[in-house]
Design an enzyme around this catalytic site. Structure first.
Site, short mmCIF file in Angstrom:
data_model
loop_
_atom_site.label_atom_id
_atom_site.label_comp_id
_atom_site.label_asym_id
_atom_site.label_seq_id
_atom_site.Cartn_x
_atom_site.Cartn_y
_atom_site.Cartn_z
N HIS A 1 3.31 -7.49 1.63
CA HIS A 1 2.65 -8.37 2.58
C HIS A 1 1.58 -9.23 1.91
CE1 HIS A 1 0.15 -4.76 2.43
NE2 HIS A 1 -0.88 -5.52 2.77
N ARG B 1 -1.15 -4.61 -6.32
CA ARG B 1 -0.92 -6.05 -6.36
C ARG B 1 0.39 -6.32 -7.10
NH1 ARG B 1 -5.92 -7.75 -8.49
NH2 ARG B 1 -6.93 -7.70 -6.48
N HIS C 1 0.84 -1.20 0.00
CA HIS C 1 0.00 0.00 0.00
C HIS C 1 0.87 1.25 0.00
CE1 HIS C 1 -3.25 -2.70 0.94
NE2 HIS C 1 -2.67 -3.08 2.05
N GLU D 1 -1.80 -0.56 8.08
CA GLU D 1 -2.70 -1.55 8.66
C GLU D 1 -1.95 -2.39 9.66
OE1 GLU D 1 -3.45 -3.47 4.80
OE2 GLU D 1 -2.72 -5.33 5.64
ZN ZN Z 1 -2.90 -4.90 2.97
#
Ligand code: ZN
Length: 313
Positions: free
Chosen positions: A174, A194, A99, A117
């Site tokens: 991740h 992605r 991200h 996150e």
């Molecule tokens: Zn994520």
């Protein structure tokens, strides 16, 4: 009128190629299908705007509550409810992703927020792993591994156990691996790049990759595995333990066994119960419930036998 102290939310769900049935079978959500990937337990994001259940605001969307009753949130600033809390059931591997931070997303994603996150591991197999970080030591090596499809060299899997806690800062590669369930607390954003999707097909086609953006935002080298995982399993009865404090949120774990009182937050506290049952401010709660304790909840009384993850801004 007495100001509400508890807002109970009706979650929304997302169905994904890697999802399963445990959100229904283990957490009791009445959601059909065998591909349930995510329960968005506390969310006002446009892709899954939760509905208030019960009380004077019954039926209202959380986004509307944030817009029209900011006093419930201690008049916190911001044009959107800032956090999103999910339970994720990865029956199969999630794609390898990264991200952006607020600065990159603001410029390249139409003013959207970036995404920081964190994961609390609710359950995982004996040999469970997560992808956190990567093995490239330089930007050149990163580019060569990604453009050359050298995934075995690139991907760094680390072993995890139930009760582990992992902070995923922007720029951290991740992926949640099959068999692992996590409770995720994050900035309310959906911007995901992605990097690799195991060459899987969805409806006969590969899902879109975002190689250029990924190369822009991936941090090199990655933080060490030791610096990435906090072992937070167990804990004493009647404790509130801080797991992380970062500029976007503070996340803690609460273990209730008998009466326990904690201070409320001047803005609001998110609470997600992941084990057991009991009461919060005299209201019955159980595993799978998601609540917001408002600014009016100055002192939060709890009782019973349950565990919860709480978060605040
Ligand atoms: Zn994520």
């Amino acid at each position: 009128m007495e100001t509400e102290q508890i807002i109970r939310l009706q979650p929304t769900f997302s169905h994904t190629i890697w999802g399963g049935t445990r959100l229904r079978e283990d957490y009791g959500y009445q959601e059909p299908g065998d591909d349930i990937g995510e329960c968005w337990g506390i969310s006002a994001h446009p892709s899954g705007d939760d509905t208030v259940s019960g009380g004077p605001y019954d039926g209202k969307k959380l986004s509307a509550l944030w817009a029209e009753h900011r006093e419930l949130f201690g008049n916190a600033e911001g044009d959107r409810f800032p956090l999103l809390v999910k339970i994720i059931d990865a029956k199969a591997d999630l794609s390898i992703q990264v991200h952006p931070d607020d600065a990159y997303a603001g410029v390249h994603e139409n003013g959207s927020l970036g995404k920081t996150e964190c994961w609390y591991v609710l359950d995982c197999p004996e040999d469970g792993t997560l992808v956190v970080g990567h093995n490239a030591q330089t930007k050149e090596e990163l580019e060569s591994m990604i453009r050359g499809g050298r995934w075995n060299d690139f991907i760094r899997e680390i072993p995890v156990k139930k009760g582990d806690f992992i902070q995923i800062d922007p720029g951290t590669v991740h992926a949640i691996k099959g068999g692992v369930m996590v409770l995720e607390t994050q900035q309310s954003s959906d911007i995901t790049y992605r990097v690799y999707d195991y060459d899987r097909l969805q409806n006969g086609k590969p899902r879109q990759l975002h190689i250029e953006q990924s190369l822009d935002v991936i941090r090199v080298p990655a933080a060490s595995p030791e610096d990435s995982v906090l072992h937070a399993a167990g804990g004493a009865a009647g404790t509130v333990t801080e797991l992380i404090a970062c500029p976007f949120y503070t996340v803690s774990k609460v273990i209730v066994k008998g009466p326990l009182t904690m201070a409320g937050d001047p803005h609001f506290l998110n609470m997600s119960i992941y084990e057991g049952e009991g009461s919060v401010l005299g209201t019955n709660v159980k595993k799978g419930d998601h609540l917001i304790l408002t600014a009016a909840a100055k002192e939060i009384t709890m009782d019973g036998a349950f565990e919860a993850i709480i978060s605040h801004i």
